[in-house]
Design a protein around this motif. Sequence first.
Motif, PDB file in Angstrom:
ATOM      1  N   LEU A 120     -30.594 -60.781   7.395  1.00 27.35           N
ATOM      2  CA  LEU A 120     -30.146 -60.427   8.738  1.00 27.35           C
ATOM      3  C   LEU A 120     -29.225 -59.202   8.712  1.00 27.35           C
ATOM      4  O   LEU A 120     -29.284 -58.347   9.598  1.00 27.35           O
ATOM      5  N   LYS A 121     -28.403 -59.134   7.692  1.00 30.45           N
ATOM      6  CA  LYS A 121     -27.531 -57.962   7.557  1.00 30.45           C
ATOM      7  C   LYS A 121     -28.365 -56.697   7.388  1.00 30.45           C
ATOM      8  O   LYS A 121     -28.070 -55.662   7.995  1.00 30.45           O
ATOM      9  N   GLU A 122     -29.449 -56.806   6.601  1.00 29.02           N
ATOM     10  CA  GLU A 122     -30.337 -55.662   6.401  1.00 29.02           C
ATOM     11  C   GLU A 122     -31.058 -55.269   7.693  1.00 29.02           C
ATOM     12  O   GLU A 122     -31.424 -54.104   7.871  1.00 29.02           O
ATOM     13  N   GLN A 123     -31.244 -56.241   8.589  1.00 26.31           N
ATOM     14  CA  GLN A 123     -31.911 -55.957   9.871  1.00 26.31           C
ATOM     15  C   GLN A 123     -30.952 -55.379  10.897  1.00 26.31           C
ATOM     16  O   GLN A 123     -31.347 -55.081  12.032  1.00 26.31           O
ATOM     17  N   GLY A 124     -29.696 -55.236  10.520  1.00 30.34           N
ATOM     18  CA  GLY A 124     -28.718 -54.644  11.418  1.00 30.34           C
ATOM     19  C   GLY A 124     -27.975 -55.633  12.293  1.00 30.34           C
ATOM     20  O   GLY A 124     -27.313 -55.230  13.260  1.00 30.34           O
ATOM     21  N   ALA A 125     -28.067 -56.935  11.973  1.00 28.20           N
ATOM     22  CA  ALA A 125     -27.350 -57.936  12.774  1.00 28.20           C
ATOM     23  C   ALA A 125     -25.849 -57.666  12.718  1.00 28.20           C
ATOM     24  O   ALA A 125     -25.291 -57.431  11.642  1.00 28.20           O
ATOM     25  N   SER A 126     -25.210 -57.702  13.869  1.00 21.99           N
ATOM     26  CA  SER A 126     -23.775 -57.429  13.937  1.00 21.99           C
ATOM     27  C   SER A 126     -22.949 -58.698  13.768  1.00 21.99           C
ATOM     28  O   SER A 126     -21.773 -58.645  13.395  1.00 21.99           O
ATOM     29  N   LYS A 127     -23.566 -59.827  14.048  1.00 21.38           N
ATOM     30  CA  LYS A 127     -22.870 -61.110  13.959  1.00 21.38           C
ATOM     31  C   LYS A 127     -23.916 -62.216  13.895  1.00 21.38           C
ATOM     32  O   LYS A 127     -25.029 -62.074  14.414  1.00 21.38           O
ATOM     33  N   VAL A 128     -23.536 -63.312  13.256  1.00 24.81           N
ATOM     34  CA  VAL A 128     -24.451 -64.437  13.081  1.00 24.81           C
ATOM     35  C   VAL A 128     -23.696 -65.740  13.326  1.00 24.81           C
ATOM     36  O   VAL A 128     -22.567 -65.909  12.872  1.00 24.81           O
ATOM     37  N   ALA A 129     -24.337 -66.643  14.057  1.00 17.52           N
ATOM     38  CA  ALA A 129     -23.868 -68.022  14.162  1.00 17.52           C
ATOM     39  C   ALA A 129     -24.897 -68.883  13.433  1.00 17.52           C
ATOM     40  O   ALA A 129     -26.095 -68.616  13.511  1.00 17.52           O
ATOM     41  N   VAL A 130     -24.445 -69.885  12.697  1.00 17.54           N
ATOM     42  CA  VAL A 130     -25.374 -70.785  12.010  1.00 17.54           C
ATOM     43  C   VAL A 130     -25.340 -72.143  12.691  1.00 17.54           C
ATOM     44  O   VAL A 130     -24.272 -72.636  13.076  1.00 17.54           O
ATOM     45  N   LEU A 131     -26.522 -72.720  12.865  1.00 19.47           N
ATOM     46  CA  LEU A 131     -26.646 -74.026  13.522  1.00 19.47           C
ATOM     47  C   LEU A 131     -27.585 -74.894  12.698  1.00 19.47           C
ATOM     48  O   LEU A 131     -28.701 -74.474  12.369  1.00 19.47           O
ATOM     49  N   GLY A 132     -27.146 -76.090  12.360  1.00 14.14           N
ATOM     50  CA  GLY A 132     -27.990 -77.005  11.611  1.00 14.14           C
ATOM     51  C   GLY A 132     -28.033 -78.372  12.244  1.00 14.14           C
ATOM     52  O   GLY A 132     -27.048 -78.829  12.843  1.00 14.14           O
ATOM     53  N   HIS A 133     -29.194 -79.024  12.124  1.00 12.62           N
ATOM     54  CA  HIS A 133     -29.377 -80.365  12.675  1.00 12.62           C
ATOM     55  C   HIS A 133     -29.476 -81.388  11.552  1.00 12.62           C
ATOM     56  O   HIS A 133     -30.169 -81.170  10.569  1.00 12.62           O
ATOM     57  N   SER A 134     -28.767 -82.504  11.693  1.00 15.81           N
ATOM     58  CA  SER A 134     -28.846 -83.630  10.777  1.00 15.81           C
ATOM     59  C   SER A 134     -28.457 -83.206   9.355  1.00 15.81           C
ATOM     60  O   SER A 134     -27.358 -82.685   9.154  1.00 15.81           O
ATOM     61  N   ARG A 135     -29.337 -83.398   8.356  1.00 13.75           N
ATOM     62  CA  ARG A 135     -28.995 -82.926   7.015  1.00 13.75           C
ATOM     63  C   ARG A 135     -28.775 -81.412   7.036  1.00 13.75           C
ATOM     64  O   ARG A 135     -27.929 -80.886   6.298  1.00 13.75           O
ATOM     65  N   GLY A 136     -29.534 -80.723   7.882  1.00 15.87           N
ATOM     66  CA  GLY A 136     -29.328 -79.288   8.030  1.00 15.87           C
ATOM     67  C   GLY A 136     -27.939 -78.959   8.543  1.00 15.87           C
ATOM     68  O   GLY A 136     -27.377 -77.909   8.217  1.00 15.87           O
ATOM     69  N   GLY A 137     -27.365 -79.852   9.338  1.00 16.59           N
ATOM     70  CA  GLY A 137     -25.995 -79.667   9.805  1.00 16.59           C
ATOM     71  C   GLY A 137     -25.017 -79.720   8.644  1.00 16.59           C
ATOM     72  O   GLY A 137     -24.067 -78.929   8.574  1.00 16.59           O
ATOM     73  N   ASN A 138     -25.249 -80.660   7.744  1.00 16.48           N
ATOM     74  CA  ASN A 138     -24.407 -80.724   6.547  1.00 16.48           C
ATOM     75  C   ASN A 138     -24.581 -79.484   5.684  1.00 16.48           C
ATOM     76  O   ASN A 138     -23.614 -78.911   5.177  1.00 16.48           O
ATOM     77  N   GLN A 139     -25.821 -79.044   5.526  1.00 16.72           N
ATOM     78  CA  GLN A 139     -26.085 -77.881   4.671  1.00 16.72           C
ATOM     79  C   GLN A 139     -25.495 -76.605   5.261  1.00 16.72           C
ATOM     80  O   GLN A 139     -25.002 -75.745   4.530  1.00 16.72           O
ATOM     81  N   VAL A 140     -25.508 -76.492   6.576  1.00 16.09           N
ATOM     82  CA  VAL A 140     -24.890 -75.348   7.244  1.00 16.09           C
ATOM     83  C   VAL A 140     -23.374 -75.372   7.029  1.00 16.09           C
ATOM     84  O   VAL A 140     -22.752 -74.339   6.750  1.00 16.09           O
TER      85      VAL A 140
END
Length: 301
Positions: free
Chosen positions: A123-143
Amino acid sequence: MKLLTRVTSTVAFSLLAAVATLQADEVTVKQGDLELRADLTLAEGKTAKDGVIMLLHGTLAHNKMEIMQSLSDLLKEKGYNTLNVNLSYALDKRPSEMLDCTIEHKHKHEDAVAELDTWMNWLKEQGASKVAVLGHSRGGNQVAWYASEKDSELLEKVITVAPATADADKSSKEYEERYKKPLADIMSEATKLAGDGKGADMMALPGFVYCENAKAAADSVVSYYKDDERKNTPSLLPKIKKPMLIVMGSADEVVADLPAKLESVKQDNLTVETVDGADHFFMDLYADELADKVATFVDWK
């Protein structure tokens, strides 16, 4: 009449989601020998420079499961870009479908942290200026695990939806009840193999995660079943410095102990919200309320 209205609304949403899904672009990135897959969805008139919400699904699932696709579509309507990540589970170009239980399982719980980091760099290489991460269930823990160990200037906000909790004693009891074999015996064998440098050796198991009669590498068994407080999302929260949102469903029976475990967590950077009536997967109209809470918290407009 109320039932008809609900059904009609659900059908209309499904049709809208189907159209929106067609507008998502599949993107890939290399991580070692693996090619990782994700869907990038840009809101109208937006580019990555406007910020991206990176979404992560739950256990052995995929990026097109209903809750993840609904969130992506609804957030797009609200003007937010999303990157809907599909974990590889150690498989090259893994398709967007529930993981086949008959494979030889070579993946680890913490693999997701490395994959999230790979996507963050992309995402940084794509020029993203900011990122929020969102995870559900086990993905929430991994995030949350990712945010606690891989913080960066690009990472702005952290969102966990019905994030996983962990209790070693409870897990051992549930394993034996379901698979009729003590988890301690399996862990003893797996730990010895891993300690002897044989972590890649496959073990025939009565069960692995959700899969019955499975084959998994010793290292994978140790990863998923060892007692590690980082698998208990509330234990990670004090290590995360960015603004955090946790969203729970009041009817969630999967992480029913989450509200109690959060009672003792007091942090100025933590917001906890509950969607009344929602279960673990925030189906149908509950997804709208979830998306509203996420958009309000991210607040990039």
